[in-house]
Design an enzyme around this catalytic site. Structure first.
Site, PDB file in Angstrom:
ATOM      1  CG  ASP A 116     -67.128  86.507 100.190  1.00 55.97           C
ATOM      2  OD1 ASP A 116     -66.954  87.282  99.254  1.00 55.97           O
ATOM      3  OD2 ASP A 116     -66.204  86.004 100.853  1.00 55.97           O
ATOM      4  CD  GLU A 121     -68.352  95.304  98.678  1.00 55.01           C
ATOM      5  OE1 GLU A 121     -67.287  94.946  98.147  1.00 55.01           O
ATOM      6  OE2 GLU A 121     -69.445  95.277  98.082  1.00 55.01           O
TER       7      GLU A 121
HETATM    8  O1  TRH Z   1     -65.342  89.938 107.053  1.00 56.15           O
HETATM    9  P1  TRH Z   1     -64.823  90.918 106.094  1.00 56.15           P
HETATM   10  O2  TRH Z   1     -63.394  91.185 106.168  1.00 56.15           O
HETATM   11  O3  TRH Z   1     -65.204  90.479 104.647  1.00 56.15           O
HETATM   12  C1  TRH Z   1     -64.340  90.683 103.535  1.00 56.15           C
HETATM   13  C2  TRH Z   1     -64.797  91.751 102.621  1.00 56.15           C
HETATM   14  O4  TRH Z   1     -66.122  91.603 102.224  1.00 56.15           O
HETATM   15  C3  TRH Z   1     -63.914  91.746 101.401  1.00 56.15           C
HETATM   16  O5  TRH Z   1     -64.309  92.745 100.508  1.00 56.15           O
HETATM   17  C4  TRH Z   1     -64.026  90.399 100.752  1.00 56.15           C
HETATM   18  O6  TRH Z   1     -63.313  90.352  99.576  1.00 56.15           O
HETATM   19  C5  TRH Z   1     -63.512  89.411 101.745  1.00 56.15           C
HETATM   20  O7  TRH Z   1     -64.325  89.446 102.906  1.00 56.15           O
HETATM   21  C6  TRH Z   1     -63.564  88.022 101.171  1.00 56.15           C
HETATM   22  O8  TRH Z   1     -65.578  92.331 106.328  1.00 56.15           O
HETATM   23  P2  TRH Z   1     -67.049  92.820 105.951  1.00 56.15           P
HETATM   24  O9  TRH Z   1     -67.235  92.913 104.478  1.00 56.15           O
HETATM   25  O10 TRH Z   1     -67.261  94.035 106.715  1.00 56.15           O
HETATM   26  O11 TRH Z   1     -68.016  91.695 106.505  1.00 56.15           O
HETATM   27  C7  TRH Z   1     -68.200  91.484 107.871  1.00 56.15           C
HETATM   28  C8  TRH Z   1     -69.606  91.007 108.140  1.00 56.15           C
HETATM   29  O12 TRH Z   1     -69.696  90.552 109.496  1.00 56.15           O
HETATM   30  C9  TRH Z   1     -70.652  92.100 107.985  1.00 56.15           C
HETATM   31  O13 TRH Z   1     -71.823  91.565 107.387  1.00 56.15           O
HETATM   32  C10 TRH Z   1     -70.977  92.503 109.413  1.00 56.15           C
HETATM   33  C11 TRH Z   1     -70.814  91.181 110.121  1.00 56.15           C
HETATM   34  N1  TRH Z   1     -70.557  91.271 111.567  1.00 56.15           N
HETATM   35  C12 TRH Z   1     -71.495  90.745 112.427  1.00 56.15           C
HETATM   36  O14 TRH Z   1     -72.543  90.256 111.994  1.00 56.15           O
HETATM   37  N2  TRH Z   1     -71.252  90.797 113.778  1.00 56.15           N
HETATM   38  C13 TRH Z   1     -70.127  91.348 114.297  1.00 56.15           C
HETATM   39  O15 TRH Z   1     -69.947  91.364 115.541  1.00 56.15           O
HETATM   40  C14 TRH Z   1     -69.185  91.911 113.384  1.00 56.15           C
HETATM   41  C15 TRH Z   1     -67.915  92.561 113.909  1.00 56.15           C
HETATM   42  C16 TRH Z   1     -69.409  91.854 112.025  1.00 56.15           C
END
Ligand code: TRH
Length: 397
Positions: free
Chosen positions: A23, A282
Protein backbone atom coordinates in the site's frame (compact mmCIF):
# COMPACT_ATOMS: atom_id res chain seq x y z
CA UNK A 1 -19.85 34.03 -10.12
CA UNK A 2 -17.41 31.19 -10.70
CA UNK A 3 -13.81 32.04 -9.86
CA UNK A 4 -11.86 29.87 -12.33
CA UNK A 5 -11.71 26.33 -13.71
CA UNK A 6 -10.06 23.77 -11.48
CA UNK A 7 -6.39 24.30 -12.38
CA UNK A 8 -5.27 20.87 -11.05
CA UNK A 9 -2.12 22.00 -9.31
CA UNK A 10 -2.45 20.24 -5.99
CA UNK A 11 -3.17 16.64 -5.08
CA UNK A 12 -3.98 14.80 -1.84
CA UNK A 13 -3.31 11.06 -1.80
CA UNK A 14 -4.74 9.06 1.12
CA UNK A 15 -3.11 5.74 2.00
CA UNK A 16 -4.11 3.24 4.69
CA UNK A 17 -1.60 0.47 5.25
CA UNK A 18 -3.61 -2.75 5.47
CA UNK A 19 -0.55 -4.95 5.82
CA UNK A 20 2.92 -5.41 4.35
CA UNK A 21 4.54 -2.77 2.16
CA UNK A 22 2.47 -2.72 -1.02
CA UNK A 23 0.00 0.00 0.00
CA UNK A 24 2.63 2.50 1.03
CA UNK A 25 5.04 1.18 -1.63
CA UNK A 26 2.65 2.03 -4.44
CA UNK A 27 1.44 5.32 -2.92
CA UNK A 28 4.95 6.56 -2.24
CA UNK A 29 6.02 5.78 -5.77
CA UNK A 30 2.97 7.56 -7.22
CA UNK A 31 3.36 10.57 -4.90
CA UNK A 32 6.99 11.14 -5.92
CA UNK A 33 6.18 10.73 -9.57
CA UNK A 34 3.21 13.12 -9.45
CA UNK A 35 5.38 15.75 -7.76
CA UNK A 36 8.50 15.30 -9.91
CA UNK A 37 7.06 14.70 -13.33
CA UNK A 38 3.89 16.74 -13.17
CA UNK A 39 4.90 19.55 -10.85
CA UNK A 40 1.91 19.00 -8.58
CA UNK A 41 1.94 20.02 -4.91
CA UNK A 42 1.45 16.55 -3.48
CA UNK A 43 0.45 15.66 0.08
CA UNK A 44 0.62 12.00 1.01
CA UNK A 45 -1.57 11.12 4.00
CA UNK A 46 -0.41 7.83 5.46
CA UNK A 47 -1.43 6.13 8.70
CA UNK A 48 1.66 3.92 9.22
CA UNK A 49 5.06 5.61 9.17
CA UNK A 50 6.86 2.56 10.55
CA UNK A 51 6.05 0.44 7.48
CA UNK A 52 6.91 3.46 5.34
CA UNK A 53 10.37 3.72 6.90
CA UNK A 54 11.15 0.10 5.93
CA UNK A 55 11.09 1.04 2.22
CA UNK A 56 12.32 4.66 2.68
CA UNK A 57 14.80 4.90 5.56
CA UNK A 58 14.76 8.73 5.86
CA UNK A 59 11.13 8.73 7.07
CA UNK A 60 10.81 10.26 10.55
CA UNK A 61 8.25 8.04 12.27
CA UNK A 62 7.52 10.72 14.92
CA UNK A 63 6.79 13.61 12.56
CA UNK A 64 3.24 14.84 12.05
CA UNK A 65 4.36 16.51 8.79
CA UNK A 66 7.60 16.15 6.85
CA UNK A 67 8.97 17.01 3.41
CA UNK A 68 10.45 14.02 1.60
CA UNK A 69 11.60 14.00 -2.04
CA UNK A 70 9.39 16.98 -2.91
CA UNK A 71 6.29 15.46 -1.26
CA UNK A 72 4.61 16.62 1.94
CA UNK A 73 4.05 13.52 4.04
CA UNK A 74 1.35 13.81 6.70
CA UNK A 75 0.77 11.31 9.45
CA UNK A 76 -2.90 10.47 9.08
CA UNK A 77 -4.45 9.73 12.46
CA UNK A 78 -7.82 10.93 13.59
CA UNK A 79 -7.95 14.35 11.84
CA UNK A 80 -11.54 13.52 10.97
CA UNK A 81 -13.47 16.73 11.42
CA UNK A 82 -10.90 19.45 10.98
CA UNK A 83 -11.19 20.54 7.34
CA UNK A 84 -12.34 23.64 5.46
CA UNK A 85 -12.78 23.93 1.65
CA UNK A 86 -9.38 25.69 1.52
CA UNK A 87 -7.74 22.52 2.86
CA UNK A 88 -8.95 20.47 -0.10
CA UNK A 89 -6.64 19.79 -3.06
CA UNK A 90 -7.58 20.08 -6.75
CA UNK A 91 -7.30 16.30 -7.11
CA UNK A 92 -8.13 13.88 -4.31
CA UNK A 93 -7.12 10.23 -4.47
CA UNK A 94 -8.08 7.48 -2.09
CA UNK A 95 -6.05 4.36 -2.46
CA UNK A 96 -7.72 0.93 -2.51
CA UNK A 97 -11.02 2.33 -1.25
CA UNK A 98 -9.61 3.60 2.03
CA UNK A 99 -12.26 5.81 3.65
CA UNK A 100 -10.98 9.37 3.61
CA UNK A 101 -11.92 11.53 6.63
CA UNK A 102 -15.66 12.42 6.61
CA UNK A 103 -14.84 16.06 7.43
CA UNK A 104 -12.56 16.22 4.40
CA UNK A 105 -15.31 14.82 2.16
CA UNK A 106 -17.74 17.47 3.43
CA UNK A 107 -15.16 20.17 2.74
CA UNK A 108 -14.79 18.76 -0.78
CA UNK A 109 -18.52 19.23 -1.37
CA UNK A 110 -18.33 22.86 -0.19
CA UNK A 111 -15.36 23.72 -2.35
CA UNK A 112 -15.69 25.65 -5.62
CA UNK A 113 -14.59 24.37 -8.01
CA UNK A 114 -15.10 20.81 -6.82
CA UNK A 115 -11.98 18.64 -6.68
CA UNK A 116 -11.63 15.71 -9.06
CA UNK A 117 -11.99 12.61 -6.89
CA UNK A 118 -10.54 9.16 -7.60
CA UNK A 119 -10.45 5.77 -6.02
CA UNK A 120 -7.39 3.85 -7.20
CA UNK A 121 -8.02 0.15 -7.48
CA UNK A 122 -5.89 -3.00 -7.41
CA UNK A 123 -4.22 -4.55 -10.43
CA UNK A 124 -5.81 -7.51 -12.16
CA UNK A 125 -5.80 -8.89 -15.70
CA UNK A 126 -9.40 -10.09 -15.33
CA UNK A 127 -11.78 -8.86 -18.06
CA UNK A 128 -14.27 -7.20 -15.65
CA UNK A 129 -11.69 -4.50 -14.89
CA UNK A 130 -12.18 -2.93 -18.32
CA UNK A 131 -15.91 -2.47 -17.61
CA UNK A 132 -15.30 -0.79 -14.26
CA UNK A 133 -12.37 1.45 -15.22
CA UNK A 134 -13.39 5.17 -15.00
CA UNK A 135 -16.91 4.33 -13.73
CA UNK A 136 -18.42 7.21 -11.74
CA UNK A 137 -19.75 6.65 -8.25
CA UNK A 138 -21.98 9.53 -7.07
CA UNK A 139 -21.85 10.25 -3.32
CA UNK A 140 -25.02 9.05 -1.59
CA UNK A 141 -25.73 12.39 0.10
CA UNK A 142 -23.37 15.08 -1.20
CA UNK A 143 -22.98 16.61 -4.64
CA UNK A 144 -19.75 14.80 -5.37
CA UNK A 145 -18.71 12.07 -7.77
CA UNK A 146 -15.83 9.72 -7.31
CA UNK A 147 -14.26 7.87 -10.26
CA UNK A 148 -12.71 4.42 -10.22
CA UNK A 149 -9.35 4.33 -11.90
CA UNK A 150 -7.84 0.90 -12.47
CA UNK A 151 -4.31 0.01 -13.43
CA UNK A 152 -4.13 -2.68 -16.09
CA UNK A 153 -2.48 -4.36 -19.00
CA UNK A 154 -4.21 -2.81 -22.02
CA UNK A 155 -5.48 0.50 -23.36
CA UNK A 156 -8.97 -0.10 -21.97
CA UNK A 157 -7.51 0.32 -18.47
CA UNK A 158 -5.29 2.94 -16.85
CA UNK A 159 -2.07 1.08 -17.76
CA UNK A 160 0.78 0.28 -15.40
CA UNK A 161 2.65 2.94 -13.47
CA UNK A 162 6.14 3.85 -14.61
CA UNK A 163 8.38 6.88 -14.28
CA UNK A 164 9.29 8.69 -17.51
CA UNK A 165 12.99 7.92 -17.07
CA UNK A 166 12.67 4.37 -15.74
CA UNK A 167 13.75 2.49 -18.86
CA UNK A 168 16.61 4.94 -19.51
CA UNK A 169 17.86 4.43 -15.95
CA UNK A 170 17.69 0.67 -16.33
CA UNK A 171 19.49 0.76 -19.69
CA UNK A 172 22.23 3.01 -18.27
CA UNK A 173 22.67 0.67 -15.28
CA UNK A 174 23.06 -2.31 -17.61
CA UNK A 175 25.26 -0.50 -20.15
CA UNK A 176 27.68 0.55 -17.40
CA UNK A 177 27.56 -3.00 -15.97
CA UNK A 178 26.77 -1.59 -12.53
CA UNK A 179 25.14 -4.84 -11.34
CA UNK A 180 28.27 -6.50 -9.88
CA UNK A 181 29.30 -3.40 -7.89
CA UNK A 182 25.73 -2.92 -6.67
CA UNK A 183 25.51 -6.54 -5.50
CA UNK A 184 28.98 -6.33 -3.93
CA UNK A 185 27.77 -3.39 -1.79
CA UNK A 186 25.04 -5.71 -0.51
CA UNK A 187 27.69 -8.27 0.43
CA UNK A 188 27.40 -10.60 -2.58
CA UNK A 189 30.81 -12.16 -3.35
CA UNK A 190 32.18 -12.38 -6.94
CA UNK A 191 31.76 -16.17 -6.85
CA UNK A 192 28.11 -15.88 -5.79
CA UNK A 193 27.58 -13.26 -8.49
CA UNK A 194 28.79 -15.66 -11.19
CA UNK A 195 26.05 -18.21 -10.47
CA UNK A 196 22.47 -17.95 -11.68
CA UNK A 197 21.19 -15.12 -9.47
CA UNK A 198 17.64 -15.23 -8.17
CA UNK A 199 16.00 -12.65 -5.91
CA UNK A 200 13.35 -14.09 -3.62
CA UNK A 201 10.52 -11.91 -2.28
CA UNK A 202 7.49 -13.98 -1.32
CA UNK A 203 4.93 -14.64 1.39
CA UNK A 204 5.65 -17.02 4.26
CA UNK A 205 3.11 -19.50 2.86
CA UNK A 206 5.06 -20.00 -0.38
CA UNK A 207 6.43 -23.57 -0.78
CA UNK A 208 10.05 -22.58 -0.13
CA UNK A 209 11.25 -26.07 0.96
CA UNK A 210 10.07 -27.64 -2.31
CA UNK A 211 11.71 -24.94 -4.40
CA UNK A 212 14.95 -25.07 -2.42
CA UNK A 213 15.08 -28.86 -2.80
CA UNK A 214 14.92 -28.45 -6.58
CA UNK A 215 17.58 -25.73 -6.52
CA UNK A 216 19.83 -27.77 -4.27
CA UNK A 217 19.84 -30.53 -6.91
CA UNK A 218 20.23 -28.07 -9.79
CA UNK A 219 22.94 -28.94 -12.38
CA UNK A 220 24.26 -25.34 -12.24
CA UNK A 221 24.93 -23.26 -9.10
CA UNK A 222 22.25 -20.86 -7.89
CA UNK A 223 22.64 -17.81 -5.68
CA UNK A 224 19.37 -16.90 -4.01
CA UNK A 225 19.23 -13.37 -2.59
CA UNK A 226 16.50 -12.95 -0.03
CA UNK A 227 15.61 -9.77 1.87
CA UNK A 228 15.83 -10.07 5.63
CA UNK A 229 12.70 -11.47 7.23
CA UNK A 230 11.23 -12.91 4.04
CA UNK A 231 10.38 -16.61 4.45
CA UNK A 232 12.64 -16.67 7.50
CA UNK A 233 11.13 -19.69 9.30
CA UNK A 234 11.23 -21.90 6.20
CA UNK A 235 14.76 -20.80 5.25
CA UNK A 236 16.11 -21.31 8.76
CA UNK A 237 14.44 -24.74 8.93
CA UNK A 238 15.94 -25.70 5.57
CA UNK A 239 19.50 -24.80 6.59
CA UNK A 240 19.13 -25.47 10.31
CA UNK A 241 20.74 -22.15 11.22
CA UNK A 242 19.62 -18.57 12.01
CA UNK A 243 19.48 -16.45 8.84
CA UNK A 244 19.77 -12.72 9.50
CA UNK A 245 21.01 -10.04 7.07
CA UNK A 246 24.56 -10.84 6.00
CA UNK A 247 24.26 -14.59 6.67
CA UNK A 248 25.00 -17.11 3.91
CA UNK A 249 24.26 -20.84 3.77
CA UNK A 250 24.94 -23.44 1.08
CA UNK A 251 23.48 -26.86 0.40
CA UNK A 252 24.32 -28.61 -2.86
CA UNK A 253 24.05 -26.21 -5.79
CA UNK A 254 22.10 -23.66 -3.73
CA UNK A 255 23.59 -20.73 -1.85
CA UNK A 256 21.20 -18.44 0.00
CA UNK A 257 22.36 -14.99 1.08
CA UNK A 258 20.19 -12.82 3.29
CA UNK A 259 20.25 -9.17 2.20
CA UNK A 260 19.22 -6.15 4.19
CA UNK A 261 15.81 -4.81 3.18
CA UNK A 262 16.87 -2.13 0.70
CA UNK A 263 15.30 1.29 -0.03
CA UNK A 264 12.69 1.19 -2.77
CA UNK A 265 14.94 2.69 -5.47
CA UNK A 266 17.60 0.05 -4.79
CA UNK A 267 15.03 -2.72 -5.03
CA UNK A 268 14.76 -1.93 -8.76
CA UNK A 269 18.51 -2.35 -9.08
CA UNK A 270 18.30 -5.71 -7.38
CA UNK A 271 15.67 -6.80 -9.91
CA UNK A 272 17.82 -5.53 -12.79
CA UNK A 273 20.86 -7.42 -11.44
CA UNK A 274 19.29 -10.88 -11.16
CA UNK A 275 18.61 -13.53 -13.80
CA UNK A 276 15.23 -14.41 -12.31
CA UNK A 277 13.09 -12.57 -9.77
CA UNK A 278 10.50 -13.95 -7.41
CA UNK A 279 8.12 -11.12 -6.52
CA UNK A 280 4.82 -10.79 -4.69
CA UNK A 281 1.75 -8.64 -4.08
CA UNK A 282 1.40 -5.79 -6.53
CA UNK A 283 4.23 -3.29 -6.56
CA UNK A 284 7.18 -5.68 -6.84
CA UNK A 285 5.12 -7.63 -9.41
CA UNK A 286 4.91 -4.51 -11.59
CA UNK A 287 8.55 -3.56 -11.05
CA UNK A 288 9.62 -7.07 -12.10
CA UNK A 289 7.83 -6.53 -15.40
CA UNK A 290 9.63 -3.24 -15.97
CA UNK A 291 12.91 -4.99 -15.12
CA UNK A 292 12.50 -7.00 -18.34
CA UNK A 293 13.66 -10.20 -16.65
CA UNK A 294 11.77 -13.44 -16.18
CA UNK A 295 9.86 -13.49 -12.90
CA UNK A 296 7.63 -15.68 -10.77
CA UNK A 297 4.74 -14.06 -8.93
CA UNK A 298 3.59 -14.97 -5.43
CA UNK A 299 0.08 -13.61 -5.42
CA UNK A 300 -1.62 -12.21 -2.29
CA UNK A 301 -4.03 -14.81 -0.85
CA UNK A 302 -7.74 -14.20 -1.20
CA UNK A 303 -10.68 -16.17 0.19
CA UNK A 304 -12.02 -19.08 -1.86
CA UNK A 305 -8.79 -19.13 -3.89
CA UNK A 306 -9.91 -16.07 -5.86
CA UNK A 307 -6.23 -15.28 -6.30
CA UNK A 308 -5.90 -18.36 -8.52
CA UNK A 309 -8.38 -16.79 -10.96
CA UNK A 310 -6.32 -13.61 -10.88
CA UNK A 311 -3.09 -15.52 -11.44
CA UNK A 312 -4.52 -17.47 -14.38
CA UNK A 313 -5.93 -14.30 -15.93
CA UNK A 314 -2.44 -12.82 -15.87
CA UNK A 315 -0.74 -15.96 -17.20
CA UNK A 316 -3.23 -15.96 -20.10
CA UNK A 317 -2.15 -12.53 -21.27
CA UNK A 318 1.53 -12.55 -20.28
CA UNK A 319 3.42 -13.30 -23.51
CA UNK A 320 6.67 -14.58 -21.92
CA UNK A 321 4.68 -17.24 -20.03
CA UNK A 322 6.10 -20.40 -21.57
CA UNK A 323 4.61 -23.61 -20.13
CA UNK A 324 7.57 -23.79 -17.71
CA UNK A 325 6.98 -20.20 -16.52
CA UNK A 326 3.28 -20.89 -16.10
CA UNK A 327 3.95 -24.22 -14.34
CA UNK A 328 6.32 -22.67 -11.82
CA UNK A 329 3.93 -19.76 -11.20
CA UNK A 330 1.10 -22.20 -10.54
CA UNK A 331 3.23 -24.51 -8.40
CA UNK A 332 4.49 -21.52 -6.38
CA UNK A 333 0.90 -20.47 -5.65
CA UNK A 334 -0.60 -23.90 -4.96
CA UNK A 335 -2.61 -23.62 -8.16
CA UNK A 336 -1.52 -26.84 -9.92
CA UNK A 337 -4.15 -29.52 -10.49
CA UNK A 338 -1.83 -32.26 -9.14
CA UNK A 339 1.47 -32.47 -7.25
CA UNK A 340 4.04 -30.42 -9.20
CA UNK A 341 7.31 -32.02 -10.31
CA UNK A 342 9.55 -29.25 -8.94
CA UNK A 343 12.79 -30.69 -10.29
CA UNK A 344 11.49 -31.09 -13.84
CA UNK A 345 9.83 -27.66 -13.86
CA UNK A 346 12.95 -25.95 -12.58
CA UNK A 347 15.33 -27.71 -14.94
CA UNK A 348 13.20 -26.79 -17.97
CA UNK A 349 12.84 -23.21 -16.84
CA UNK A 350 16.51 -22.74 -16.10
CA UNK A 351 17.49 -23.62 -19.67
CA UNK A 352 14.94 -21.09 -20.96
CA UNK A 353 16.04 -18.13 -18.85
CA UNK A 354 18.34 -16.40 -21.41
CA UNK A 355 15.71 -16.65 -24.17
CA UNK A 356 13.02 -15.34 -21.84
CA UNK A 357 14.87 -12.04 -21.41
CA UNK A 358 14.10 -11.10 -24.99
CA UNK A 359 10.40 -11.83 -24.56
CA UNK A 360 10.39 -9.90 -21.30
CA UNK A 361 11.83 -6.87 -23.17
CA UNK A 362 9.04 -7.14 -25.75
CA UNK A 363 6.49 -7.25 -22.94
CA UNK A 364 7.95 -3.99 -21.60
CA UNK A 365 7.44 -2.32 -24.99
CA UNK A 366 3.85 -3.59 -25.13
CA UNK A 367 3.08 -2.26 -21.63
CA UNK A 368 4.77 1.09 -22.31
CA UNK A 369 2.41 1.59 -25.25
CA UNK A 370 -0.57 1.71 -22.83
CA UNK A 371 0.88 4.80 -21.20
CA UNK A 372 1.68 5.47 -17.58
CA UNK A 373 -1.13 5.01 -15.04
CA UNK A 374 -0.72 8.47 -13.48
CA UNK A 375 -0.30 10.22 -16.83
CA UNK A 376 -3.53 8.59 -17.95
CA UNK A 377 -5.23 9.59 -14.70
CA UNK A 378 -4.18 13.23 -15.03
CA UNK A 379 -5.45 13.41 -18.64
CA UNK A 380 -8.76 11.98 -17.50
CA UNK A 381 -8.86 14.41 -14.55
CA UNK A 382 -8.21 17.37 -16.86
CA UNK A 383 -11.14 16.28 -19.07
CA UNK A 384 -13.44 15.99 -16.05
CA UNK A 385 -12.38 19.40 -14.74
CA UNK A 386 -12.98 20.98 -18.17
CA UNK A 387 -16.45 19.38 -18.41
CA UNK A 388 -17.34 20.65 -14.94
CA UNK A 389 -16.24 24.11 -15.94
CA UNK A 390 -18.37 24.01 -19.10
CA UNK A 391 -21.43 22.83 -17.17
CA UNK A 392 -20.98 25.56 -14.59
CA UNK A 393 -20.49 28.19 -17.31
CA UNK A 394 -23.65 27.08 -19.14
CA UNK A 395 -25.55 27.25 -15.87
CA UNK A 396 -24.67 30.95 -15.65
CA UNK A 397 -25.95 31.82 -19.12
O1 TRH B 1 4.50 -6.05 0.64
P1 TRH B 1 3.55 -6.66 -0.30
O2 TRH B 1 3.17 -8.03 -0.01
O3 TRH B 1 2.28 -5.76 -0.41
C1 TRH B 1 0.98 -6.31 -0.57
C2 TRH B 1 0.42 -6.12 -1.93
O4 TRH B 1 0.48 -4.80 -2.37
C3 TRH B 1 -1.02 -6.57 -1.92
O5 TRH B 1 -1.58 -6.41 -3.19
C4 TRH B 1 -1.76 -5.74 -0.92
O6 TRH B 1 -3.10 -6.04 -0.92
C5 TRH B 1 -1.14 -6.04 0.41
O7 TRH B 1 0.22 -5.64 0.39
C6 TRH B 1 -1.84 -5.26 1.49
O8 TRH B 1 4.21 -6.65 -1.78
P2 TRH B 1 4.43 -5.48 -2.84
O9 TRH B 1 3.13 -4.97 -3.36
O10 TRH B 1 5.37 -6.00 -3.81
O11 TRH B 1 5.13 -4.31 -2.03
C7 TRH B 1 6.43 -4.42 -1.55
C8 TRH B 1 7.10 -3.06 -1.55
O12 TRH B 1 8.34 -3.15 -0.83
C9 TRH B 1 7.46 -2.57 -2.95
O13 TRH B 1 7.23 -1.17 -3.04
C10 TRH B 1 8.95 -2.83 -3.06
C11 TRH B 1 9.38 -2.60 -1.63
N1 TRH B 1 10.65 -3.24 -1.25
C12 TRH B 1 11.70 -2.43 -0.89
O14 TRH B 1 11.59 -1.20 -0.94
N2 TRH B 1 12.88 -3.01 -0.51
C13 TRH B 1 13.06 -4.36 -0.47
O15 TRH B 1 14.16 -4.84 -0.11
C14 TRH B 1 11.96 -5.17 -0.88
C15 TRH B 1 12.10 -6.69 -0.88
C16 TRH B 1 10.76 -4.60 -1.25
Amino acid sequence: MISHPNPLRSLDLFCKVVDNYGDIGICWRLARQLAHEHGLAVRLWVDDLVSFRRIWPTVDTQAHAQELSGVTVLHWRGQDGQFTPDDVADIVIEFFGCEIPPGYVEAMAQRSPKPVWFNLEGLSAEAWVEGCHTLPSPHRALKLTKYFFFPGFNERTGGLSFEADLQARRQAFLAANEGPAFLARLGVTPEEAQACKVSLFCYDYAPIPELFAAWQASPAPITCLVPEGVGRAAIEAFFGTPMRAGRVATQGALTVRVLPFVPQTDYDKLLWSCDLNFVRGEDSFVRAQWAARPFIWNIYHQDKNLHHTKLNAFLNIYDPATPAVADLNRAWNGACPGEPDWHAIWQTLQTQLPALNEQAEQWVQKMLANGDWMNNLLSFAARLAAEDWKTAENGLK
